[in-house]
Design a protein around this motif. Sequence first.
Motif, PDB file in Angstrom:
ATOM      1  N   TYR A  87      48.793  29.179  43.878  1.00 56.08           N
ATOM      2  CA  TYR A  87      48.221  30.301  43.386  1.00 56.08           C
ATOM      3  C   TYR A  87      48.518  30.590  42.115  1.00 56.08           C
ATOM      4  O   TYR A  87      49.844  30.238  41.704  1.00 56.08           O
ATOM      5  N   VAL A  88      47.727  31.261  41.516  1.00 56.02           N
ATOM      6  CA  VAL A  88      47.997  31.584  40.241  1.00 56.02           C
ATOM      7  C   VAL A  88      49.352  32.481  40.153  1.00 56.02           C
ATOM      8  O   VAL A  88      49.267  33.634  40.872  1.00 56.02           O
ATOM      9  N   PRO A  89      50.260  32.370  39.332  1.00 55.53           N
ATOM     10  CA  PRO A  89      51.231  33.190  39.131  1.00 55.53           C
ATOM     11  C   PRO A  89      51.269  34.437  38.425  1.00 55.53           C
ATOM     12  O   PRO A  89      50.379  34.287  37.533  1.00 55.53           O
ATOM     13  N   ASN A  90      52.055  35.560  38.725  1.00 59.45           N
ATOM     14  CA  ASN A  90      52.256  36.508  37.767  1.00 59.45           C
ATOM     15  C   ASN A  90      52.339  36.371  36.662  1.00 59.45           C
ATOM     16  O   ASN A  90      53.785  36.228  36.426  1.00 59.45           O
ATOM     17  N   LEU A  91      51.924  36.323  35.421  1.00 57.47           N
ATOM     18  CA  LEU A  91      52.516  35.862  34.105  1.00 57.47           C
ATOM     19  C   LEU A  91      52.923  37.182  33.488  1.00 57.47           C
ATOM     20  O   LEU A  91      53.551  36.828  32.299  1.00 57.47           O
ATOM     21  N   GLY A  92      52.787  38.115  34.266  1.00 53.21           N
ATOM     22  CA  GLY A  92      53.360  39.412  33.456  1.00 53.21           C
ATOM     23  C   GLY A  92      52.969  39.590  32.019  1.00 53.21           C
ATOM     24  O   GLY A  92      51.838  39.712  31.918  1.00 53.21           O
ATOM     25  N   PRO A  96      49.607  43.026  32.601  1.00 53.63           N
ATOM     26  CA  PRO A  96      49.492  41.950  33.692  1.00 53.63           C
ATOM     27  C   PRO A  96      48.195  42.058  34.222  1.00 53.63           C
ATOM     28  O   PRO A  96      47.702  43.151  34.632  1.00 53.63           O
ATOM     29  N   SER A  97      47.366  40.762  34.630  1.00 52.83           N
ATOM     30  CA  SER A  97      46.275  40.840  35.171  1.00 52.83           C
ATOM     31  C   SER A  97      46.490  40.891  36.520  1.00 52.83           C
ATOM     32  O   SER A  97      47.649  40.410  37.134  1.00 52.83           O
ATOM     33  N   PRO A  98      45.584  41.484  37.187  1.00 52.15           N
ATOM     34  CA  PRO A  98      45.862  41.793  38.661  1.00 52.15           C
ATOM     35  C   PRO A  98      45.077  40.524  39.356  1.00 52.15           C
ATOM     36  O   PRO A  98      45.228  40.351  40.524  1.00 52.15           O
ATOM     37  N   GLN A  99      44.754  39.462  38.774  1.00 58.87           N
ATOM     38  CA  GLN A  99      44.151  38.458  39.301  1.00 58.87           C
ATOM     39  C   GLN A  99      45.199  37.225  39.378  1.00 58.87           C
ATOM     40  O   GLN A  99      45.299  36.380  38.594  1.00 58.87           O
ATOM     41  N   TYR A 100      46.097  37.410  40.245  1.00 54.72           N
ATOM     42  CA  TYR A 100      47.126  36.313  40.488  1.00 54.72           C
ATOM     43  C   TYR A 100      47.508  36.269  41.990  1.00 54.72           C
ATOM     44  O   TYR A 100      47.133  37.202  42.667  1.00 54.72           O
ATOM     45  N   GLY A 101      48.108  35.319  42.529  1.00 50.33           N
ATOM     46  CA  GLY A 101      48.333  35.328  44.079  1.00 50.33           C
ATOM     47  C   GLY A 101      47.043  34.798  44.842  1.00 50.33           C
ATOM     48  O   GLY A 101      46.345  34.524  44.164  1.00 50.33           O
ATOM     49  N   PHE A 102      47.206  35.196  46.002  1.00 49.96           N
ATOM     50  CA  PHE A 102      45.901  35.111  46.898  1.00 49.96           C
ATOM     51  C   PHE A 102      45.025  35.869  46.615  1.00 49.96           C
ATOM     52  O   PHE A 102      45.245  36.864  46.426  1.00 49.96           O
ATOM     53  N   PRO A 103      43.570  35.469  46.303  1.00 46.88           N
ATOM     54  CA  PRO A 103      43.218  34.197  46.506  1.00 46.88           C
ATOM     55  C   PRO A 103      42.845  33.276  45.349  1.00 46.88           C
ATOM     56  O   PRO A 103      42.106  32.509  45.380  1.00 46.88           O
ATOM     57  N   TYR A 104      43.724  33.561  44.388  1.00 44.57           N
ATOM     58  CA  TYR A 104      43.349  32.959  43.004  1.00 44.57           C
ATOM     59  C   TYR A 104      44.133  31.791  42.904  1.00 44.57           C
ATOM     60  O   TYR A 104      45.185  31.765  43.064  1.00 44.57           O
ATOM     61  N   LEU A 105      43.450  30.713  42.954  1.00 47.34           N
ATOM     62  CA  LEU A 105      43.911  29.314  42.982  1.00 47.34           C
ATOM     63  C   LEU A 105      44.193  28.860  41.706  1.00 47.34           C
ATOM     64  O   LEU A 105      43.449  29.019  40.805  1.00 47.34           O
ATOM     65  N   SER A 106      45.363  28.218  41.431  1.00 44.90           N
ATOM     66  CA  SER A 106      45.711  27.496  40.206  1.00 44.90           C
ATOM     67  C   SER A 106      45.282  26.131  40.240  1.00 44.90           C
ATOM     68  O   SER A 106      44.195  25.562  41.206  1.00 44.90           O
ATOM     69  N   GLY A 107      45.401  25.115  39.169  1.00 46.18           N
ATOM     70  CA  GLY A 107      44.883  23.960  39.083  1.00 46.18           C
ATOM     71  C   GLY A 107      45.211  23.042  40.330  1.00 46.18           C
ATOM     72  O   GLY A 107      44.286  22.516  41.086  1.00 46.18           O
ATOM     73  N   ALA A 108      46.490  23.022  40.683  1.00 46.22           N
ATOM     74  CA  ALA A 108      46.865  22.406  41.711  1.00 46.22           C
ATOM     75  C   ALA A 108      46.132  22.975  43.220  1.00 46.22           C
ATOM     76  O   ALA A 108      45.721  22.122  44.119  1.00 46.22           O
ATOM     77  N   LEU A 111      42.808  21.634  43.189  1.00 49.17           N
ATOM     78  CA  LEU A 111      42.703  20.066  43.650  1.00 49.17           C
ATOM     79  C   LEU A 111      42.759  19.908  45.099  1.00 49.17           C
ATOM     80  O   LEU A 111      41.917  19.008  45.681  1.00 49.17           O
ATOM     81  N   VAL A 112      43.432  20.876  45.809  1.00 54.61           N
ATOM     82  CA  VAL A 112      43.798  20.503  47.023  1.00 54.61           C
ATOM     83  C   VAL A 112      42.429  20.889  47.720  1.00 54.61           C
ATOM     84  O   VAL A 112      42.060  20.124  49.077  1.00 54.61           O
ATOM     85  N   LEU A 113      41.361  21.749  47.350  1.00 59.13           N
ATOM     86  CA  LEU A 113      40.279  22.033  48.049  1.00 59.13           C
ATOM     87  C   LEU A 113      39.291  20.870  48.257  1.00 59.13           C
ATOM     88  O   LEU A 113      38.316  20.700  48.939  1.00 59.13           O
ATOM     89  N   LYS A 114      39.462  19.746  47.495  1.00 57.17           N
ATOM     90  CA  LYS A 114      38.617  18.619  47.690  1.00 57.17           C
ATOM     91  C   LYS A 114      38.702  17.915  48.765  1.00 57.17           C
ATOM     92  O   LYS A 114      38.085  17.250  49.330  1.00 57.17           O
ATOM     93  N   ASP A 115      39.918  18.258  49.405  1.00 54.15           N
ATOM     94  CA  ASP A 115      40.317  17.629  50.954  1.00 54.15           C
ATOM     95  C   ASP A 115      39.391  18.146  52.096  1.00 54.15           C
ATOM     96  O   ASP A 115      39.317  17.861  53.081  1.00 54.15           O
TER      97      ASP A 115
END
Length: 139
Positions: A87-92, A96-108, A111-115
């Motif tokens: 999940y996208v970390p809180n970059l501070g 700070p953007s409210p768009q972090y944590g669940f459900p905002y996915l990081s690159g990793a 990548l898992v969604l392809k499964d």
Amino acid sequence: MNEDQKLVSEYTLYKNPEGKVVKKNIDWQRENGTYTFSYGLGTMILVIGIMVLLGIWFPKIGAVGGLLTFFMSLVTLSFLITTPEVYVPNLGGDYPSPQYGFPYLSGAGRLVLKDIIMMAGGLILFSDSLKKVIKPSVV
């Protein structure tokens, strides 16, 4: 910081940047069994891939390969629940953007969604191979 976050942050301290070789990081990864696990996992994935390919001619092997593909994908998708890095970390910062944590996915995480596709393919291969085992076609 909880224990999981400590482990993740410690691991990220010892990741080699793309294209660089840092002996200290390699030694840490060896000591912690990262490479041994990685080689074992890679070998298992290649074996599953060969089983899937052999399923063209040997449906029983294809059924096992399809089932293993399904379960391997299920395990990988569980990372969406168990791994903080997906999940996208809180970059501070000042704003700070409210768009972090669940459900905002990081690159990793993305990548898992392809499964999901691999899981579906494994299930289709499993069921198709079983049909061939139960009712072999007459040649």
